[in-house]
Design a protein around this motif. Structure first.
Motif, short mmCIF file in Angstrom:
data_model
loop_
_atom_site.label_atom_id
_atom_site.label_comp_id
_atom_site.label_asym_id
_atom_site.label_seq_id
_atom_site.Cartn_x
_atom_site.Cartn_y
_atom_site.Cartn_z
N LEU A 137 0.86 -1.19 0.00
CA LEU A 137 0.00 0.00 0.00
C LEU A 137 0.90 1.24 0.00
CD1 LEU A 137 -2.33 -1.33 2.82
CD2 LEU A 137 -2.76 -1.46 0.36
N PRO A 138 1.26 1.72 -1.18
CA PRO A 138 2.23 2.83 -1.27
C PRO A 138 1.78 4.09 -0.54
CG PRO A 138 1.84 1.83 -3.42
CD PRO A 138 0.80 1.30 -2.51
N PRO A 149 -12.43 0.85 -0.46
CA PRO A 149 -12.79 0.48 -1.83
C PRO A 149 -12.12 1.39 -2.85
CG PRO A 149 -14.72 0.53 -0.42
CD PRO A 149 -13.60 1.11 0.39
N ASN A 150 -11.69 0.78 -3.95
CA ASN A 150 -11.06 1.48 -5.07
C ASN A 150 -9.65 1.99 -4.76
OD1 ASN A 150 -13.46 1.14 -6.60
ND2 ASN A 150 -14.33 2.94 -5.60
N MET A 151 -9.09 1.58 -3.62
CA MET A 151 -7.72 1.98 -3.28
C MET A 151 -6.73 1.24 -4.17
SD MET A 151 -5.68 1.36 0.32
CE MET A 151 -6.53 2.63 1.24
N SER A 152 -5.75 1.96 -4.68
CA SER A 152 -4.71 1.34 -5.50
C SER A 152 -3.68 0.65 -4.61
CB SER A 152 -4.01 2.40 -6.37
OG SER A 152 -4.90 2.93 -7.31
N CYS A 153 -3.16 -0.46 -5.09
CA CYS A 153 -2.12 -1.18 -4.36
C CYS A 153 -1.29 -1.97 -5.36
CB CYS A 153 -2.73 -2.10 -3.30
SG CYS A 153 -3.82 -3.37 -3.95
N ILE A 154 -0.23 -2.57 -4.86
CA ILE A 154 0.65 -3.39 -5.69
C ILE A 154 0.59 -4.82 -5.18
CG2 ILE A 154 3.03 -3.80 -6.43
CD1 ILE A 154 3.50 -0.78 -6.04
N MET A 155 0.34 -5.76 -6.08
CA MET A 155 0.27 -7.18 -5.72
C MET A 155 1.58 -7.84 -6.14
SD MET A 155 -2.52 -10.07 -6.88
CE MET A 155 -3.91 -9.05 -6.41
N ARG A 156 2.34 -8.32 -5.17
CA ARG A 156 3.60 -9.00 -5.45
C ARG A 156 3.42 -10.49 -5.15
NH1 ARG A 156 8.86 -6.56 -2.74
NH2 ARG A 156 8.41 -4.94 -4.29
N ILE A 157 3.36 -11.28 -6.22
CA ILE A 157 3.08 -12.71 -6.09
C ILE A 157 4.39 -13.48 -6.14
CG2 ILE A 157 1.79 -14.66 -7.04
CD1 ILE A 157 0.06 -12.56 -8.53
N SER A 158 4.72 -14.16 -5.05
CA SER A 158 5.95 -14.96 -4.99
C SER A 158 5.65 -16.34 -5.58
CB SER A 158 6.43 -15.09 -3.55
OG SER A 158 7.59 -15.88 -3.47
#
Length: 365
Positions: free
Chosen positions: A241-242, A280-289
């Motif tokens: 969550l930047p 809701p609608n919050m931007s985030c980054i998904m880092r999938i290992s």
């Protein structure tokens, strides 16, 4: 100087072998040999005094000693927080919008009426049958009283009862039909969009009112089809969550197996518990290992060089460069796993390798 020597020697030999001259006598020959010896000595002296710039090249480099480390490869993609339930509520019958009872952002309960579609014809039928129902109810009750006093027949009682109940069912059916003209919320949640206007025509499954439940949240993202088979349900995920400077550790909940024909991408989801930090609608980054090796030998991707024989890099063998053919594996975040060709303790040249040749002397800095 060597060129001068090569030019002098034939001249000397020619002079010593010239026909008709006495230069071939022993005295002249010894003199010429001495002159040649003096020239050779001078050449060796000059060669010994050559500047460093023309001696063998020594290349300054930096090296890194490789040791087994825990290596994780991951896929990183932009994603968005959304409600787990996102439903478009519409009427079950076509008609004209009569009224709208909610607005965007309003919380609603399951079964709550959100809008009403004009059903005047059905309302009129219900209204017309109400007096008839009252009459039939009165007749049935009187027949019950008479039957209790042993007056009248059982057939009269059953007929009155049947007529009353049949009319009840007709009115109930009309009311159920009337309910089809109401837009009702199927879940408890928040109104996210109202795509209806009073006086506007609407139809089932078309325009309606969107209701979203935020009790259970999820992060959604789209991955290119080249990642099919490379990410799986249960893979470790870090939601970054930047804007909050925070992150959440979780696992991948869902991986779609169908590729969208337009975007050539497929959907992945992470179901998340209610969290006051998430909206809701919050931007985030998904880092999938999607890969882990606890004892991997890794090097910077940039040091790998493509050759006709395969992938190659340089290591420092003492103070000389040695080219080594290797086989690479997964790469992530600028690093690549070397699955064969390197050994723990090898010193990989990480700077200055661009100008190296096999066997070239090194100046390790």
């Amino acid at each position: 100087m060597k060129h001068l020597t090569y030019l002098l020697i034939p001249a000397i030999v020619f002079a010593s072998c010239g026909g008709g001259n006495k230069a071939g006598n022993d005295g002249d020959l010894e003199k010429l040999k001495k002159e040649r010896a003096d020239l050779d000595a001078k050449i060796k002296t000059l060669e010994a005094k050559k500047p460093d710039s023309v001696k063998a090249k020594i290349t300054p480099v930096s090296v890194t000693e490789v040791q087994p480390v825990n290596f994780n490869a991951y896929v990183e993609v932009q994603s968005q927080i959304a409600g787990d339930q996102n439903i478009l509520a519409t009427s079950q019958a076509p008609g004209i919008v009569k009224s709208i009872a909610v607005k965007v952002g309003q919380k609603v309960s399951r079964g709550q009426v959100l809008a009403v579609i004009d059903a005047a014809a059905i309302e009129q039928q219900i209204e017309a049958m109400s007096p008839q129902l009252s009459l039939l109810k009165s007749i049935y009750e009187k027949q019950q009283n008479l039957w209790a006093q042993n007056i009248g027949t059982e057939v009269q009682l059953m007929t009155a009862k049947t007529n009353y109940e049949a009319t009840q069912k007709q009115i109930a059916a009309l009311k159920s039909q009337r309910d089809m003209y109401r837009v009702v919320s199927p879940i408890s949640g928040t109104i996210d969009a109202v795509n209806l206007k009073v006086g506007e025509a609407c139809a089932p499954g078309m325009n309606g009112i969107r209701v979203v439940s935020y009790d259970q949240l999820k992060a959604e993202a789209s991955l290119g089809e080249n990642y099919l088979g490379k990410v799986k349900q249960g893979n470790k995920v870090l939601i970054i969550l930047p804007d909050l400077g925070d992150s959440i550790k979780t696992t991948l909940s869902y991986v779609s197996q169908a590729v969208d024909p337009a975007s050539r991408a497929f959907m992945v989801q992470v179901h998340m518990a209610s969290n006051s930090k998430l909206h809701p609608n919050m931007s985030c980054i998904m880092r999938i290992s999607n890969y882990e090796n606890p004892k991997a030998l890794v090097v910077p991707v940039s040091v790998l060089q493509k050759t006709t024989a395969g992938e190659m890099l340089y290591i420092a063998d003492g103070n000389k460069a040695k080219s080594v053919l290797v086989q690479s594996g997964r790469n992530s975040n600028g690093l690549v796993e070397i699955v064969s060709g390197l050994n723990p303790g090898d010193k990989v040249v990480t700077k200055g390798y661009e100008e190296l040749d096999n066997g070239q002397e090194l100046l390790i800095q």
